[in-house]
Design an enzyme around this catalytic site. Structure first.
Site, mmCIF file in Angstrom:
data_model
loop_
_atom_site.group_PDB
_atom_site.id
_atom_site.type_symbol
_atom_site.label_atom_id
_atom_site.label_comp_id
_atom_site.label_asym_id
_atom_site.label_seq_id
_atom_site.Cartn_x
_atom_site.Cartn_y
_atom_site.Cartn_z
ATOM 1 N N ASP A 97 9.918 8.616 11.082
ATOM 2 C CA ASP A 97 8.684 8.465 10.310
ATOM 3 C C ASP A 97 8.575 9.640 9.335
ATOM 4 O O ASP A 97 9.425 9.817 8.480
ATOM 5 C CB ASP A 97 7.495 8.389 11.276
ATOM 6 C CG ASP A 97 6.261 7.744 10.657
ATOM 7 O OD1 ASP A 97 6.008 7.971 9.467
ATOM 8 O OD2 ASP A 97 5.540 7.035 11.365
ATOM 9 N N ARG A 123 0.849 -1.191 0.000
ATOM 10 C CA ARG A 123 0.000 0.000 0.000
ATOM 11 C C ARG A 123 0.878 1.232 0.000
ATOM 12 O O ARG A 123 2.048 1.195 0.419
ATOM 13 C CB ARG A 123 -0.920 0.026 1.216
ATOM 14 C CG ARG A 123 -0.208 0.241 2.558
ATOM 15 C CD ARG A 123 -1.178 0.706 3.632
ATOM 16 N NE ARG A 123 -0.589 0.794 4.958
ATOM 17 C CZ ARG A 123 0.102 1.824 5.405
ATOM 18 N NH1 ARG A 123 0.371 2.850 4.612
ATOM 19 N NH2 ARG A 123 0.571 1.831 6.649
#
Length: 304
Positions: free
Chosen positions: A210, A112
């Site tokens: 992140d 994804r």
């Protein structure tokens, strides 16, 4: 007032973010600032929700779509462009219309899209990751303004933060499990990368880098998943300059917004946290903000 704290043996400044919206996102991610409309856009990947927040009025919207949404960016011609589970889409919120733009050739199955961002020329960069945690199943792609899609970096495990230096000559990129922020020489005219090297090694125990953004001084702000905050580094010297404490262990991404680009908006997540542990961090999944004294760089819109 910010306080001082030794982090990794260095004297650094610690500040505090405030909780802005108690969204309880499963996996909040990908904030971007729509300067034209004075609007913050961000997503809940696992909740399949496209969120917006208008600071001037306090208006909040949440639109549930049909797929996971890895990232959302404003589009110069109106609406937004999304990196969704099955590819790139344009979304017109006024007509609630979702239009497929393309999917990368050769993309591996059971992946994804995750984080994404546009460069100053209006290209949309976004990467993928395995749905099952398998390493090196993802890649970093570039959606050009003519809607062609390039594969730029292969064998990526968890494609994440992207940022560019103020002069657009350096691109920063994170593949989270490597615990590194990479720097590349960047040609804005062609969108080509070269001379990859490590800018930051993240050695904070239990945390991985992140999402991220860059400020007008050329410093990078990195969300540390498992690190309760945003860390500001000098990507040239490696010096850690600031930690912004966030009331959520899984800080996921950040961007600058507001009229002066001094509001650092921060997303977070509650995915994978046991109910008993959520009682100790009730703000997991919230949207937070840090009022910075440093001006950020703008979010660029997709130009196609």
């Amino acid at each position: 007032m910010p306080s001082k704290l030794y982090i990794q043996g260095r004297l650094s400044i610690v500040a505090q973010a405030e909780v802005l919206l108690h969204t309880k996102a499963v996996l909040g991610e990908g904030p971007s600032w729509d300067e034209k409309n004075g609007l913050l856009i961000w997503v809940d990947i696992e909740g399949k929700v496209l969120h917006t927040y208008k600071p001037d009025s306090g208006e909040v919207t949440a639109k549930t779509l049909s797929q996971r949404i890895g990232a959302a960016v404003p589009r110069a011609s109106g609406g937004v462009v999304l990196a969704m589970q099955d590819g790139f889409y344009a979304y017109d919120p006024t007509g609630d219309e979702l239009t497929f733009l393309g999917n990368p050739a050769g993309r591996k199955e059971e992946t994804r899209f995750n984080d994404g961002k546009c460069d100053a020329a209006g290209r949309f960069w976004a990467g993928t990751m395995s749905l099952h945690g398998k390493p090196e199943q993802g890649a970093l792609y570039c959606l050009e303004k003519d809607l062609t899609i390039r594969t730029v970096i292969e064998n990526v495990s968890c494609s994440n933060g992207l940022a560019w230096s103020p002069d657009n000559r350096t691109m920063y990129y994170i593949d989270s499990p490597t615990k590194k922020v990479m720097a590349y020489d960047y040609d804005l005219a062609t969108g080509e990368l070269s001379n990859g090297r490590t800018a930051i090694d993240v050695t904070i125990e239990g945390a991985v880098p992140d999402g991220m953004t860059c400020d007008a001084e050329g410093m990078i702000w990195v969300a540390l998943w498992g690190g309760y905050g945003i860390y500001r580094w000098n990507p040239v010297t490696g010096e850690l300059l600031l930690k912004v404490d966030v009331a959520a262990n899984q800080s996921s991404s950040c961007c600058f917004g507001g009229d002066e680009l001094t509001d650092l908006y921060i997303t977070s997540a509650r995915v994978g946290i046991a109910e008993a542990d959520l009682a100790e961090q009730p703000h997991a999944g919230a949207l937070c903000v840090y009022r910075s004294q440093v001006k950020g760089l703008p979010t660029y819109a997709f130009g196609g």
